[in-house]
Structure formats: structure tokens, C-alpha cells
Design a protein around this motif. Structure first.
Motif, short mmCIF file in Angstrom:
data_model
loop_
_atom_site.label_atom_id
_atom_site.label_comp_id
_atom_site.label_asym_id
_atom_site.label_seq_id
_atom_site.Cartn_x
_atom_site.Cartn_y
_atom_site.Cartn_z
N VAL A 107 0.79 -1.28 0.08
CA VAL A 107 -0.27 0.10 0.10
C VAL A 107 0.92 1.35 -0.04
N ILE A 108 1.93 1.39 0.74
CA ILE A 108 2.82 2.30 1.08
C ILE A 108 3.43 2.59 -0.15
N GLN A 109 3.92 1.41 -0.95
CA GLN A 109 4.58 1.85 -2.30
C GLN A 109 3.89 2.14 -3.51
N PHE A 110 2.51 1.39 -3.51
CA PHE A 110 2.03 1.57 -4.71
C PHE A 110 1.02 2.71 -4.67
N VAL A 111 0.29 2.73 -3.47
CA VAL A 111 -0.89 3.82 -3.47
C VAL A 111 -0.21 5.04 -3.23
N VAL A 112 0.82 5.08 -2.23
CA VAL A 112 1.38 6.61 -1.96
C VAL A 112 2.63 7.01 -2.72
N ILE A 113 3.64 6.22 -2.67
CA ILE A 113 4.79 6.75 -3.23
C ILE A 113 4.94 6.70 -4.76
N THR A 114 4.36 5.44 -5.43
CA THR A 114 4.69 5.20 -6.59
C THR A 114 3.51 6.05 -7.32
N LYS A 115 2.28 6.30 -6.96
CA LYS A 115 1.20 7.05 -7.47
C LYS A 115 1.81 8.39 -7.58
N GLY A 116 2.10 8.96 -6.51
CA GLY A 116 2.58 10.27 -6.43
C GLY A 116 3.66 10.72 -7.37
N ALA A 117 4.83 9.81 -7.42
CA ALA A 117 5.89 10.30 -8.02
C ALA A 117 5.60 9.90 -9.59
N GLU A 118 4.57 9.06 -10.08
CA GLU A 118 4.22 8.86 -11.27
C GLU A 118 3.50 10.08 -11.77
N PHE A 176 7.60 1.84 -14.71
CA PHE A 176 8.34 0.46 -14.19
C PHE A 176 8.20 0.19 -12.58
N VAL A 177 8.34 1.25 -12.00
CA VAL A 177 8.26 1.03 -10.34
C VAL A 177 6.53 0.67 -10.33
N LYS A 178 5.84 1.16 -10.77
CA LYS A 178 4.49 0.95 -10.68
C LYS A 178 4.17 -0.30 -11.01
N GLY A 179 4.71 -0.75 -12.25
CA GLY A 179 4.50 -2.14 -12.75
C GLY A 179 5.12 -3.24 -11.95
N ASP A 180 6.27 -2.69 -11.24
CA ASP A 180 7.01 -3.79 -10.16
C ASP A 180 5.96 -4.05 -9.14
N ALA A 181 5.41 -3.02 -8.64
CA ALA A 181 4.46 -3.20 -7.21
C ALA A 181 3.40 -4.13 -7.72
N ILE A 182 2.94 -3.91 -8.86
CA ILE A 182 1.72 -4.80 -9.32
C ILE A 182 2.15 -6.26 -9.36
N ALA A 183 3.34 -6.35 -10.10
CA ALA A 183 3.99 -7.78 -10.25
C ALA A 183 4.21 -8.54 -8.92
N ALA A 184 4.84 -7.61 -7.87
CA ALA A 184 5.15 -8.31 -6.72
C ALA A 184 3.67 -8.92 -6.04
N ILE A 185 2.56 -8.13 -6.14
CA ILE A 185 1.29 -8.99 -5.60
C ILE A 185 0.97 -9.98 -6.43
#
Length: 672
Positions: A107-118, A176-185
């Protein structure tokens, strides 16, 4: 890097031992941490322009490790000590705690950091591209206004282009960072299902045992990969939210926060108030509040010291220079410049034994005593535009000569230099065969009969010859004014009689330049002015004025060309001299010889033959003729025979020792 990328691809298909997997996971974590720290320390995003490509490589590396770990977990039920530690020690061996921690990281990576950085990367790329035309126009405007040079303009244009490319690449890198978070799940869910199925179907484990064994390893694998993924996501967010500054992130944060004394005081007071609330732990809030007040007090003392230092600081020397004055100063053309290549700066560096500036001062004194001309200050500077080991001499901004002075070498002059290593060349002043040889071979060159000259002497000799040959160009109107003012202090009557009553300062300058052009010293300015005063009453003809000055100087003109106290002269055949006198025609710039091309060619050829015969005998000679012929004859011969000086009978009549060593024959005399 190419080998590493190929190795990452091999992780997807080649089984790895557990020990090697531990090593690669450690590398993954450290690389992600390094990327995060670099993003914090760079002063501007472009200083880490490789980061978008690094995101792709590290993401691919992490996914390769996921595949390798999944293969070990499902096949052996063991994937190394790192994953085992994450599965048992970090989450205390509890499946529920592991799932909760893993989901929180997701949640921290995908919803907060990755989404904001994107989003920030997308907006930054769009704004940067929209601002490119305006930035390019601003650079062109500064270049046209002269505020920057062409090199600075090219550098700024490259920065603008690189900035647009960087933010465009970061916009794609954040995907890439966003896809990495989805791939991890997805990978974690697949591992849970696959491990549970293998445990029950292939290994015959009970459902609870299968989940306990494979789920903990799966969660450990997920955490081991999500920690570096989280670090890389934070690094991505930091780099796209950084603005260009003068320091790293930590320095700028401390600098900017320390400027807000009131904010720290209010925050400290709020912390103490929160500690006074019933049921609140007082010690933590009181400690934080006191620390905030201490920081605010430190900032106040610092500001007070700065204000005191500013109050007692001395006032500036004067107003800043006006841009127009600065521009005019840069536009000023120096009368005489000596430009050195970068590797010749040691010639002027006194700490390394360079004495070129002292030699230049000595040259100015020598020229003043020889010619009566005070050279303008020689501006000596270095230039990266010159080839290495090269120097150039410029007069009024125009290059008139160039030479070589290789560091660590000396110039050997002689005919038999083939046995010496070095680069063959021609001595710039006398045109002698020479060779630049290493300095340690000086003694050997002298034993071979060569004359050895150091670099500074070569340069100064060349500069002296250039100064003498260009003396008329170096005598400016202000220089003439200085000479006249100096003479007026000792001979006021002579000066007042000549200028401005008879001749203007400009006319005096033309006469002195003509004398210098003919190699006549102007040191005896009093005698020159006396002769000009008498001749100027009859007219202002330049040739006549110059001749009167030369006759007044008399023996001083001829003494320059003496050799061992003897003046060797060449004469004109009487028939030739008579025909030249008949060919005299007056002109606006003085008399000229109206001769046909054949006669001119014969005269130049005969004079050249006589001069060559004299020089072969090791002598130096001058050509003498009637006073009326001297100026036009010299103008005729100057282009083809600049070494042949022409004197009149009046200038050599009082000379004690004269030796005639040749005669220039006429066509009729040769025929007879």
C-alpha cells in the motif's frame, strides 16, 4: 553493465544455488539504498541523469530474483538464509504478521509513493517540454545581448535538452516502478497458491503444514524484494520532486528550516502544551519542545552575529561598474599582445623560474634606447585556442607572427644537427636552420658546434624583431603627444616654433612614422624638430619633410648601417641615375618613378644581384643616390628587397670611412 544485464536475463531461466541467491539479494538491497542516497545528495536532477535507465535495470534485477527464489521455494522448500530470515525472524514466523506487513508495504509503495511520483514525473515532463521554446529564446536573447558567449549558449541549450529528456524518461521510468509493485502482488499470490498445491499434492502435507511451510517462505521472498523496491520508489519520488539548488538535499533542508526561527518556537510551545494534556506522556513531548526552543535560540544568536558583522563591515569601495563601461573595457584593443599556449605559462611563472616578463621590460628599454620609441605595455595572456607549445604576437588585435617554444626543450642553431634528436625547424628571425632538442642535450649540442638558445630568448628575439619591423604601427597619437611634452620641458622654443604653428600633431606623427619605417631612430627629437621647422616654412610635402629630418640627423642615420666602423655602399651607374631622375613624377603621397616594367625588372634584378654578392662576402651594404631619388627609389625596391636600405649622398657625405663595393648598372652599360 552489458554483462550484468545479460546475467539478469539469465536469472529468469537458469536455476541458482541458495548461497548465490543470498549474495544477489544483498547486492539488490545495497544498490537500491545507493540509488536512494545519491538522489538525496545530488544538487540537481540532471546530475543523476542515468537514473531512469537504472530504474529499469534494478527492476528487472529484482524480478529475476523473484523468479529464481520462486523456483527454489517450490522445488526445494528452501531459498537461502536471507529469505528464511525475512520469513521467520523479521515477521516472527507468523503468517498473519507477514501478510499484514507485506500488504502495508504494498500500500505504501503502490498507493502513496509510486502513484505520487508517477504524477509528479508526468507533470514535470509536460511542463518541461512546454517551457523549452521560452528557455531557448531566453538563451538566444542573452547571446545577442552579449551577456553570454557562444560556448555558454551551447552549454545552456544542452542543459535544456537534457532536462526535457530526463523528465520524459522519468515519466516512463515511474511506470516501471508501478508495474513492479503490481507484479509483486501477483507473484506473491501465485507463489502462495503454487506452494500450497505442491505441499498437499506432491509432498502429501496437511493443509495447515503446507501453508505454514510455503506461505512463510513466500512472504519472506516478497518482503526481501519489497524492501529494495520501496527504497527505489522513494528514490524516484525524491528525484522528480527535487528543484535545482546549490547544495544536496540534506544541506538545503537544514539551511531552509534554520531560517524559520518563529516556526521552531511555535512548534516547541505546541509540543510542551501537548505534554500538559492529562494522560499524555510528558517526557517525550517536553524533550521535543525543549530541543525546538534550543534550536530557535541558536538561530537567533547566529542572526544577531551576522547582523553585527554586516554593521561593522567596511562600506564597499564604490558602486558596481556600469555594464556599458565593462563592455567598453572588453572592447578595448591592446596595441601589443603576447599570447601564450596553456603549456607555456611557465615562462611567466616566477615561482618556477620564468623570467619572460622581466625580459619584456628589458626589451622595451632596449627599443626605447635604440629607436626612441616607447613601446606600449605588452599585454601577456594565455589562450586555449592556440595549439600547444605555440605563442602568437598581435598588434592592434591582429596576429602578425606565430612561433614555437616547446616546454623542456632548447633551440640548437647550426648546420650539422642530424645527430641530435628533436624536431627540425627554422629560426623565426634570421631564417637559420635549427632544431628543438631536449634540454638535457644542451651540452651535447654545444660540443657539436651548435649555438643553443633557451625558449625565452627565442621568444624575446622574435618579439623584438616584430616590434622593430612594425614600429610605425606602434607609434600612436598619444605616444607622439608624450614625446612632444617630454621635449617641451627641455627645448620649449623648438616645440613652440613647430607645433601647432607649422605642423599639426598628426603631421608630426606621419613624419616620425615614416622615419621609423625606414629604420631611422627618432631619439634626437630636438634636431628633428629643428629641421622640420625650417622645411615646413617652405611647404608640407611629406617626402621633403622626411628628407630634411634625415639630413639633419646625418651621421646618425648612416651609423646604424656601419660594420666595424666602415660604411659599405652600392652606387647607381650615372646613366641609370640620370634616367631615374628624368622619370620622377610628383604625386599626392610623394614623388614616384614612372618606369616601364622592363626597366623596373632590370633595376630590381641588378640590385638583388649586387646585394647577394655583398652578403656572400659577409658584409652589409646600403644603396646611395641623389637626395631627390632616395624616397621614390626606396618605395620601389622595398617590396622586392626589404633588406636593402637606401641613403642619399647628403646623409653619407660627412661619414669618415666609406667603401664602395659595387654598382648597379644600367641596361646600356651592361650592353656595352
Amino acid at each position: 553493465m552489458p554483462i550484468g544485464v545479460v546475467g539478469i536475463v539469465m536469472l529468469l531461466v537458469v536455476p541458482l544455488p541458495a548461497a548465490l541467491l543470498d549474495f544477489l539479494i544483498a547486492i539488490n538491497i545495497v544498490c537500491s539504498l545507493m540509488a536512494l542516497l545519491i538522489c538525496m545528495y545530488v544538487k540537481r536532477p540532471l546530475d543523476f541523469s542515468v537514473f531512469p535507465s537504472l530504474i529499469l535495470v534494478l527492476t528487472l534485477f529484482r524480478l529475476g530474483l523473484n523468479v529464481a527464489a520462486t523456483r527454489l521455494v517450490l522445488s526445494d522448500g528452501y531459498a537461502g538464509k536471507v529469505i528464511d530470515a525475512f520469513g521467520h525472524f523479521v515477521i516472527s514466523g507468523s503468517l498473519v504478521i507477514g501478510l499484514v506487513v507485506f500488504l502495508i508495504l504494498i500500500v505504501i509503495q503502490f498507493v502513496v509513493i509510486t502513484k505520487g511520483a508517477e504524477r509528479v514525473a508526468e507533470v514535470g515532463a509536460r511542463f518541461t517540454l512546454d517551457a523549452m521554446p521560452g528557455k531557448q529564446m531566453a538563451i538566444d536573447a542573452d547571446l545577442n545581448a552579449g551577456l553570454i558567449d557562444e560556448a555558454e549558449a551551447r552549454r545552456r541549450r544542452a542543459d535544456v535538452t537534457a532536462e526535457a529528456d530526463f523528465y520524459g524518461a522519468m515519466d516512463g521510468g515511474s511506470k516501471f516502478v508501478k508495474g513492479d509493485a503490481i507484479a509483486a502482488i501477483i507473484i506473491t499470490i501465485i507463489n502462495l497458491i503454487g506452494g500450497f498445491t505442491i505441499g498437499m499434492v506432491q509432498q502429501g502435507l496437511a493443509p495447515a503444514e503446507s501453508i505454514q511451510k510455503f506461505a512463510l517462505l513466500t512472504i519472506g521472498d516478497g518482503l526481501a524484494s519489497q524492501v529494495p523496491a520501496l527504497l527505489l520508489s522513494v528514490a524516484t519520488g525524491l528525484i522528480v520532486t527535487r528543484s535545482t539548488g546549490t547544495g544536496d538535499m540534506g544541506t538545503e533542508v537544514i539551511t531552509q528550516l534554520s531560517q524559520q526561527k518563529a516556526a521552531l518556537q511555535i512548534a516547541g510551545g505546541a509540543a510542551i502544551v501537548l505534554g500538559l494534556i492529562p494522560s499524555m506522556p510528558k517526557l517525550p513531548f517536553f524533550i521535543v519542545g525543549v530541543l525546538a526552543f534550543v534550536a530557535a535560540s541558536t538561530i537567533a544568536k547566529r542572526d544577531a552575529k551576522a547582523a553585527l558583522a554586516e554593521a561593522i563591515a567596511p562600506a564597499p569601495a564604490g558602486p558596481a561598474p556600469d555594464p556599458t563601461e565593462t563592455l567598453l573595457e572588453e572592447m578595448r584593443v591592446d596595441a601589443l599582445e603576447l599570447v601564450l599556449a596553456a603549456d607555456l605559462v611557465d615562462l611567466v611563472d616566477t615561482s618556477s623560474g620564468g623570467d619572460l616578463l622581466d625580459r619584456v621590460r628589458a626589451l622595451r628599454r632596449k627599443v626605447a634606447l635604440e629607436l626612441g620609441l616607447v613601446l606600449p605595455p605588452v599585454r601577456t595572456r594565455d589562450s586555449l585556442d592556440l595549439p600547444m607549445s605555440t605563442y602568437a604576437v598581435r598588434i592592434s588585435g591582429v596576429e602578425v607572427a606565430r612561433g614555437m617554444a616547446p616546454p623542456g626543450q632548447v633551440l640548437a642553431l647550426g648546420d650539422n644537427l642530424d645527430g641530435l634528436p628533436g624536431r627540425a625547424t627554422v629560426e623565426p628571425v634570421f631564417g637559420l636552420s635549427s632544431k628543438w632538442v631536449p634540454g638535457e642535450l644542451r651540452a651535447q649540442a654545444q660540443l657539436m658546434g651548435a649555438t643553443v638558445v633557451d625558449r625565452a630568448s627565442v621568444l624575446i628575439t622574435h618579439l623584438g624583431e616584430i616590434v622593430r619591423s612594425n614600429a610605425p604601427r606602434l607609434l600612436g597619437r598619444e605616444d607622439v603627444r608624450s614625446l612632444v611634452d617630454t621635449l617641451k620641458r627641455t627645448h620649449p622654443v623648438v616645440v613652440e616654433e613647430l607645433t601647432p604653428a607649422l605642423l599639426t600633431l598628426g603631421e608630426v606623427q606621419r613624419i616620425l612614422q615614416a622615419l621609423l619605417d625606414e629604420g631611422v631612430p627618432i631619439r634626437d627629437l630636438a634636431r628633428i624638430f629643428e629641421a622640420l621647422s625650417l622645411k615646413a616654412k617652405q611647404g608640407s610635402d611629406l617626402d621633403g619633410l622626411v628628407e630634411s629630418a634625415r639630413v639633419a640627423l646625418g651621421a646618425a642615420v648612416a651609423a646604424v648601417h656601419e660594420q666595424d666602423g666602415v660604411l659599405h655602399v652600392l652606387t647607381l651607374d650615372p646613366l641609370l641615375e640620370h634616367s631615374l631622375a628624368d622619370a620622377l613624377r610628383p604625386g599626392e603621397l610623394g614623388s614616384n618613378l614612372a618606369l616601364d616594367a622592363g626597366t623596373v625588372d632590370h633595376l630590381v634584378t641588378e640590385a638583388s644581384t649586387c646585394l647577394a654578392r655583398v652578403e656572400q662576402a659577409g658584409l652589409q651594404a646600403v644603396l646611395v643616390c641623389a637626395p631627390s631619388l632616395r624616397a621614390p627609389l626606396r618605395r620601389l625596391l622595398k617590396v622586392a628587397l626589404p633588406r636593402l636600405h637606401v641613403l642619399s649622398y647628403s646623409e653619407v657625405s660627412s661619414h669618415a670611412r666609406i667603401e664602395t663595393i659595387g654598382s648597379v648598372k644600367s641596361v646600356h652599360a651592361l650592353a656595352s
